[in-house]
Design a protein around this motif. Structure first.
Motif, PDB file in Angstrom:
ATOM      1  N   MET A 184       0.875  -1.088   0.013  1.00  0.00           N
ATOM      2  CA  MET A 184       0.095   0.027   0.184  1.00  0.00           C
ATOM      3  C   MET A 184       0.886   1.203   0.176  1.00  0.00           C
ATOM      4  O   MET A 184       1.707   1.368   0.771  1.00  0.00           O
ATOM      5  CB  MET A 184      -0.756   0.045   1.167  1.00  0.00           C
ATOM      6  CG  MET A 184      -1.858   1.338   1.274  1.00  0.00           C
ATOM      7  SD  MET A 184      -2.251   1.369   3.065  1.00  0.00           S
ATOM      8  CE  MET A 184      -3.982   1.061   2.600  1.00  0.00           C
ATOM      9  N   ARG A 185       0.446   2.067  -0.901  1.00  0.00           N
ATOM     10  CA  ARG A 185       1.446   3.385  -0.982  1.00  0.00           C
ATOM     11  C   ARG A 185       0.861   4.381   0.068  1.00  0.00           C
ATOM     12  O   ARG A 185      -0.401   4.365   0.031  1.00  0.00           O
ATOM     13  CB  ARG A 185       1.447   4.016  -2.516  1.00  0.00           C
ATOM     14  CG  ARG A 185       2.194   2.995  -3.264  1.00  0.00           C
ATOM     15  CD  ARG A 185       2.438   3.340  -4.736  1.00  0.00           C
ATOM     16  NE  ARG A 185       3.363   4.837  -4.332  1.00  0.00           N
ATOM     17  CZ  ARG A 185       3.664   5.438  -5.179  1.00  0.00           C
ATOM     18  NH1 ARG A 185       3.813   5.322  -6.575  1.00  0.00           N
ATOM     19  NH2 ARG A 185       4.253   6.568  -5.106  1.00  0.00           N
ATOM     20  N   ARG A 186       1.679   5.132   0.365  1.00  0.00           N
ATOM     21  CA  ARG A 186       1.247   6.352   1.308  1.00  0.00           C
ATOM     22  C   ARG A 186       1.130   7.534   0.176  1.00  0.00           C
ATOM     23  O   ARG A 186       1.727   7.849  -0.645  1.00  0.00           O
ATOM     24  CB  ARG A 186       2.353   6.671   2.179  1.00  0.00           C
ATOM     25  CG  ARG A 186       2.480   5.670   3.265  1.00  0.00           C
ATOM     26  CD  ARG A 186       3.451   6.306   4.399  1.00  0.00           C
ATOM     27  NE  ARG A 186       3.747   5.245   5.453  1.00  0.00           N
ATOM     28  CZ  ARG A 186       4.493   5.688   6.397  1.00  0.00           C
ATOM     29  NH1 ARG A 186       5.440   6.671   6.574  1.00  0.00           N
ATOM     30  NH2 ARG A 186       4.702   4.879   7.445  1.00  0.00           N
ATOM     31  N   THR A 187       0.190   8.335   0.774  1.00  0.00           N
ATOM     32  CA  THR A 187      -0.024   9.511  -0.035  1.00  0.00           C
ATOM     33  C   THR A 187       1.071  10.582   0.686  1.00  0.00           C
ATOM     34  O   THR A 187       1.870  10.516   1.447  1.00  0.00           O
ATOM     35  CB  THR A 187      -1.450  10.162   0.269  1.00  0.00           C
ATOM     36  OG1 THR A 187      -1.472  10.347   1.888  1.00  0.00           O
ATOM     37  CG2 THR A 187      -2.482   9.393   0.192  1.00  0.00           C
ATOM     38  N   PRO A 188       1.206  12.002  -0.285  1.00  0.00           N
ATOM     39  CA  PRO A 188       2.270  12.732   0.093  1.00  0.00           C
ATOM     40  C   PRO A 188       2.130  13.401   1.670  1.00  0.00           C
ATOM     41  O   PRO A 188       2.937  13.713   2.377  1.00  0.00           O
ATOM     42  CB  PRO A 188       2.331  13.870  -0.823  1.00  0.00           C
ATOM     43  CG  PRO A 188       1.774  12.941  -2.119  1.00  0.00           C
ATOM     44  CD  PRO A 188       0.467  12.042  -1.456  1.00  0.00           C
ATOM     45  N   GLU A 248       0.358  11.871   4.030  1.00  0.00           N
ATOM     46  CA  GLU A 248       1.010  10.687   5.090  1.00  0.00           C
ATOM     47  C   GLU A 248       2.617  10.715   5.428  1.00  0.00           C
ATOM     48  O   GLU A 248       2.986  10.472   6.371  1.00  0.00           O
ATOM     49  CB  GLU A 248       0.292   9.268   4.748  1.00  0.00           C
ATOM     50  CG  GLU A 248      -1.071   9.174   4.950  1.00  0.00           C
ATOM     51  CD  GLU A 248      -1.550   8.047   4.233  1.00  0.00           C
ATOM     52  OE1 GLU A 248      -2.851   7.680   4.728  1.00  0.00           O
ATOM     53  OE2 GLU A 248      -1.015   7.192   3.346  1.00  0.00           O
ATOM     54  N   GLU A 249       3.119  10.830   4.170  1.00  0.00           N
ATOM     55  CA  GLU A 249       4.481  10.767   4.209  1.00  0.00           C
ATOM     56  C   GLU A 249       5.114  12.010   5.075  1.00  0.00           C
ATOM     57  O   GLU A 249       6.021  11.767   5.944  1.00  0.00           O
ATOM     58  CB  GLU A 249       5.232  10.905   2.856  1.00  0.00           C
ATOM     59  CG  GLU A 249       6.459  10.631   2.820  1.00  0.00           C
ATOM     60  CD  GLU A 249       7.046   9.016   2.998  1.00  0.00           C
ATOM     61  OE1 GLU A 249       7.936   8.869   3.629  1.00  0.00           O
ATOM     62  OE2 GLU A 249       6.070   8.054   2.602  1.00  0.00           O
TER      63      GLU A 249
END
Length: 84
Positions: free
Chosen positions: A1-5, A7-8
């Motif tokens: 699952m990729r994080r949104t900017p 969340e990063e």
């Protein structure tokens, strides 16, 4: 699952604030020792502020311990200096 900017950014800012809190707490403890040995008013107040800042930034128990250590160091150093 990729994080949104967003969340990063939140993850990295949490790490930064935690390390900043730990640095404030450690410098607060160093100021407590310096308050006991050198100048109780100057180093005691600086260490007290740094301990509180460290606790507010997230280093909860140690930040408050650093603040308390500075108060104790100020009182002890003033008692020792007044006895001399």
């Amino acid at each position: 699952m990729r994080r949104t900017p967003l969340e990063e950014e939140m993850a990295t800012s949490t790490v930064r604030s935690t390390s900043a809190a730990r640095i404030c707490t450690i410098v607060g403890f160093v100021c407590a020792v310096l308050a006991l040995l050198l100048n109780p008013i100057l180093f005691g107040v600086i260490g007290l502020v740094l301990g509180v800042v460290g606790a507010v930034l997230g280093d909860k128990p140690l930040g408050w311990y650093a603040a308390a250590a500075n108060v104790v160091a100020m009182v002890l150093s003033m008692l020792i200096l007044s006895a001399l």
